[in-house]
Write a protein that holds these residues in place. Structure first.
Motif, PDB file in Angstrom:
ATOM      1  N   GLY A  15       9.254   3.845   3.817  1.00 20.66           N
ATOM      2  CA  GLY A  15      10.334   3.531   2.896  1.00 20.66           C
ATOM      3  C   GLY A  15       9.409   4.719   1.771  1.00 20.66           C
ATOM      4  O   GLY A  15       9.568   5.031   0.422  1.00 20.66           O
ATOM      5  N   ILE A  16       8.214   4.993   1.994  1.00 24.46           N
ATOM      6  CA  ILE A  16       7.150   5.361   0.272  1.00 24.46           C
ATOM      7  C   ILE A  16       8.442   7.023   0.512  1.00 24.46           C
ATOM      8  O   ILE A  16       8.037   7.694   1.459  1.00 24.46           O
ATOM      9  N   LYS A  17       8.166   7.838  -0.326  1.00 28.94           N
ATOM     10  CA  LYS A  17       9.075   8.495  -0.991  1.00 28.94           C
ATOM     11  C   LYS A  17       7.903  10.109  -0.763  1.00 28.94           C
ATOM     12  O   LYS A  17       6.738   9.956  -0.809  1.00 28.94           O
ATOM     13  N   ASP A  18       9.163  10.905  -0.108  1.00 25.34           N
ATOM     14  CA  ASP A  18       8.302  12.512   0.486  1.00 25.34           C
ATOM     15  C   ASP A  18       7.452  11.990   1.616  1.00 25.34           C
ATOM     16  O   ASP A  18       6.672  13.257   2.680  1.00 25.34           O
ATOM     17  N   VAL A  19       7.386  10.844   2.708  1.00 30.61           N
ATOM     18  CA  VAL A  19       6.668  10.334   3.520  1.00 30.61           C
ATOM     19  C   VAL A  19       7.373  11.198   4.660  1.00 30.61           C
ATOM     20  O   VAL A  19       8.326  10.277   4.743  1.00 30.61           O
ATOM     21  N   GLU A  20       7.102  12.251   5.633  1.00 29.67           N
ATOM     22  CA  GLU A  20       7.567  12.433   6.940  1.00 29.67           C
ATOM     23  C   GLU A  20       8.003  11.653   7.991  1.00 29.67           C
ATOM     24  O   GLU A  20       8.680  11.344   8.652  1.00 29.67           O
TER      25      GLU A  20
ATOM     26  N   LEU B  55      -6.942  10.601   0.845  1.00 31.38           N
ATOM     27  CA  LEU B  55      -6.808  11.966   1.215  1.00 31.38           C
ATOM     28  C   LEU B  55      -4.681  12.239   2.440  1.00 31.38           C
ATOM     29  O   LEU B  55      -5.109  11.517   3.768  1.00 31.38           O
ATOM     30  N   ASN B  56      -4.187  12.346   1.329  1.00 31.55           N
ATOM     31  CA  ASN B  56      -2.817  12.482   2.404  1.00 31.55           C
ATOM     32  C   ASN B  56      -2.571  11.109   2.300  1.00 31.55           C
ATOM     33  O   ASN B  56      -0.978  11.757   2.619  1.00 31.55           O
ATOM     34  N   TYR B  57      -2.497   9.950   1.716  1.00 31.88           N
ATOM     35  CA  TYR B  57      -1.925   9.034   1.733  1.00 31.88           C
ATOM     36  C   TYR B  57      -1.575   8.222   0.921  1.00 31.88           C
ATOM     37  O   TYR B  57      -2.404   7.409   0.528  1.00 31.88           O
ATOM     38  N   PRO B  58      -0.447   8.503   0.559  1.00 32.93           N
ATOM     39  CA  PRO B  58       0.317   7.875  -0.547  1.00 32.93           C
ATOM     40  C   PRO B  58       1.064   6.170  -0.527  1.00 32.93           C
ATOM     41  O   PRO B  58       1.296   6.247   0.411  1.00 32.93           O
ATOM     42  N   VAL B  59       0.366   5.677  -2.063  1.00 34.41           N
ATOM     43  CA  VAL B  59       0.444   4.126  -1.461  1.00 34.41           C
ATOM     44  C   VAL B  59       2.170   3.495  -1.637  1.00 34.41           C
ATOM     45  O   VAL B  59       3.005   4.437  -2.472  1.00 34.41           O
TER      46      VAL B  59
ATOM     47  N   GLN C  39       2.857   4.229 -10.038  1.00 40.81           N
ATOM     48  CA  GLN C  39       2.585   5.428  -9.415  1.00 40.81           C
ATOM     49  C   GLN C  39       2.178   5.502  -7.614  1.00 40.81           C
ATOM     50  O   GLN C  39       2.021   4.535  -7.563  1.00 40.81           O
ATOM     51  N   ALA C  40       2.551   7.200  -7.531  1.00 42.60           N
ATOM     52  CA  ALA C  40       2.152   7.274  -6.020  1.00 42.60           C
ATOM     53  C   ALA C  40       0.982   7.840  -6.228  1.00 42.60           C
ATOM     54  O   ALA C  40       0.577   9.042  -5.406  1.00 42.60           O
ATOM     55  N   TYR C  41      -0.324   7.235  -6.109  1.00 39.05           N
ATOM     56  CA  TYR C  41      -1.328   7.712  -5.966  1.00 39.05           C
ATOM     57  C   TYR C  41      -1.594   7.312  -4.481  1.00 39.05           C
ATOM     58  O   TYR C  41      -1.836   6.937  -3.634  1.00 39.05           O
ATOM     59  N   GLU C  42      -2.906   8.598  -4.280  1.00 38.74           N
ATOM     60  CA  GLU C  42      -3.490   8.710  -2.593  1.00 38.74           C
ATOM     61  C   GLU C  42      -5.163   7.723  -2.975  1.00 38.74           C
ATOM     62  O   GLU C  42      -5.607   8.237  -3.850  1.00 38.74           O
TER      63      GLU C  42
END
Length: 583
Positions: free
Chosen positions: A142-147, A564-568, A558-561
């Motif tokens: 359910g991470i935000k903006d992950v398709e 690369l390309n992997y927000p938590v 925080q939606a840090y990575e």
């Protein structure tokens, strides 16, 4: 009648003169006489004798001593004082906390997170036991903006048996672990070359991949033997992409006395072999295989002299590459020294060490689970690590440690994002959503500092930091290696029931690089932003058996990575309970 000293002197002088007057006669003529000697005179010495004489003592005036007798006349005195009976002072003893051998933990949180643990152990006799461990951690994503699907599962089961005797202690463990992850990290500009087909392309990706691990290991320790201990472990690792790996490790340690000096020796046998079905380009006709066997010996001895401690040793390793017929011999130093400058308040230490580290697919996945099953596996040689530092105490309850070091690594394994294309026929990991492993010769200058303080029995604090500077050959970056790491912890016991803790950490910038090959542009390094993360926990001990807890992760949301390309995941809340018990 007493005569004084002057009168005595006058009388003596008169007597002396009178005597002289009578001893002088008038001068007369002496006649002649004949003397007949009858026989010669022979003088003799008679026997000496001692005159026995006891002096008489005049005891006149010496009277015998009289015997003196003493007596006490007791007179009663009226008093109202009554002394109380003395009692020994008592010390308040805190109740000894009961120790339980088994526990169960269950926690639920947002993102549909489930965390569960169960540990049980049972004594079979006086010296042997059996134990078991079950762990599960999962999230429905359910991470935000992950398709793509970003859920994960991690389940493990371990059983063990051990024996504790006077002369030998040993245990054996068998374990199984299943991990399910998803390659959900698509590039930000994914689908730029086929905007009209992007939706179909994203929906056609199945990012799921899983790992299975079977382990069998054991340890043996001897009380009185040449061998101190033996550690061994076998690991079979596989994934759902037909990858497979076997890793066998054994390390016996023994001690031999030579000329009153104990020499400790480690013998290491480390073998890893495996295969991947495809390489990343997907142009191979045979599975990509690898096989390395490293055999090493590390003798060393320690010298203690006053405030000095010195360890001298070396390491000799032979590495055999069965697939490529490449064999190499490595030699490493092993020298460590410490000196107490001011007792335990300030200890200086220094040394130089090296080692041959066997890399494996299973170890890489533990560090980064989003790898493509197309890796190159080979060992890393840490030719030497030179270090020096100070450690000790600023006070009885405050410890510190400062270290500066320089590392020289050959074939250091670095994670780097894979290049990609936007082809509908690609593998599910070939859309810029996976990582590969590259090997670089890296030289690292590192500074590490740590401070720990126990302010009281109920408050502990710690802070540490690592600062790195990297240099590689041919101008390459040290991919995904942070230049700085900071961490601090605080644990507080408010009462016997309530406790809490806080952990804050900071990770500095990292470098990565990725290219969309369909765009035919020159790839340039990308800087991943540094990030803070704060975690906290709160607990309440309802009883000696039951404890409730609340955990808060990523409090800053925080939606840090991390990669690369992997927000938590953002702000996370997990609540649950822990129950201790005995059979």
């Amino acid at each position: 009648m007493k005569i004084n000293f002057q009168n005595k002197t006058i009388i003596l002088i008169l007597l002396f003169v009178f005597q002289l007057s009578f001893s002088q006669k008038k001068e007369e003529t002496i006649g002649t006489e004949t003397v007949n000697v009858v026989k010669p005179y022979s003088p003799t010495i008679s026997d000496a004798f001692k005159v026995k004489e006891s002096p008489s003592l005049d005891d006149t005036g010496n009277q015998p001593k009289e015997t003196i007798k003493y007596s006490i006349l007791s007179v009663p005195v009226a008093s109202t004082f009554t002394p109380s009976k003395g009692n020994a002072a008592s010390v308040d003893k805190s109740k000894k906390e009961r120790l339980f051998t088994n526990y169960a933990t269950v926690g639920l949180g947002n993102y549909s997170t489930l965390n569960a643990e169960l540990f049980v152990t049972q004594d079979l006799g006086n010296n042997d036991y059996v134990a078991g461990m079950f762990r599960h951690h999962s999230s429905q994503g359910g991470i935000k903006d992950v398709e793509l699907n970003d859920e994960f599962y991690d389940t493990a089961l371990n059983v063990g048996y051990g024996v504790n005797n006077r002369d030998i202690t040993w245990n054996v463990d068998l374990g199984y672990q299943n991990q399910i992850y998803n390659w959900y990290g698509l590039p930000a500009d994914f689908g730029a070359t086929i905007p009209d087909q992007r939706f179909d392309l994203v929906n056609g990706i199945n990012p799921n991949h899983s790992y299975n691990t079977i382990t069998l290991g054991g340890n043996v320790e001897f009380t009185e033997s040449v061998f101190n201990k033996i550690a061994a472990k076998f690991t079979h690792f596989s994934d759902n992409s037909s990858s497979s790996e076997n890793h066998f490790y054994v390390k016996p340690t023994f001690k031999v006395d030579v000329m009153d000096q104990a020499i400790n020796t480690n013998v290491i046998v480390d073998h890893v072999s495996g295969s991947f079905k495809n390489n990343y380009a997907h142009d191979n006709t045979e599975p990509v295989k690898y096989s390395f066997t490293n055999v090493g010996i590390e003798p060393s001895f320690v010298i203690h002299e006053n405030d000095w401690t010195l360890e001298l040793g070396a390491g000799l390793f032979y590495s055999g590459d069965s697939e490529n017929s490449g064999n190499r011999l490595y030699f490493y130093p092993k020298v460590n020294a410490s000196y107490k400058l001011v007792g335990d308040l300030m200890i200086f230490y220094t040394g130089v060490n090296g080692s041959l580290n066997q890399n494996s697919y299973a170890d890489f996945v533990t560090e980064n689970p989003f790898l493509s099953p197309t890796l190159t596996i080979k060992p890393t040689s840490n030719q030497y690590t030179v270090f020096a530092g100070l450690k000790g105490k600023l006070a009885n309850n405050v410890n510190y440690n400062l270290t500066g070091s320089y590392l020289n690594d050959k074939n250091k394994a670095l994670f780097k994002s894979n290049d990609y294309t936007e082809d509908l026929g690609n593998e599910n990991y070939a859309y810029g959503n996976s990582f590969g492993v590259v090997y670089e010769d890296v030289r690292t200058f590192r500074f590490y500092g740590e401070l720990k303080a126990d302010f009281s029995e109920n408050v502990t604090f710690g802070i540490n930091g690592t600062f790195n500077s990297y240099k590689t050959d041919e101008g390459q970056e040290a991919w995904n290696l942070p230049t700085m790491k900071l961490s601090t912890t605080l644990d507080v016991n408010f009462t016997k029931q309530w406790y809490a803790g806080l952990n804050i950490f900071y990770v500095g910038e990292r470098k990565d690089m990725q290219s969309n090959l369909d765009l035919a542009t020159v790839a340039t390094p990308v800087t991943l932003k540094s990030y803070f993360d704060a975690n906290a926990h709160l607990g309440y001990k309802y009883s000696e058996r039951l404890t409730f807890f609340l955990r808060l992760n990523n409090i800053g949301n925080q939606a840090y990575e991390k990669w690369l390309n992997y927000p938590v995941q953002g702000f996370q809340v997990l609540g649950g309970a822990n129950y201790k018990f005995d059979f």
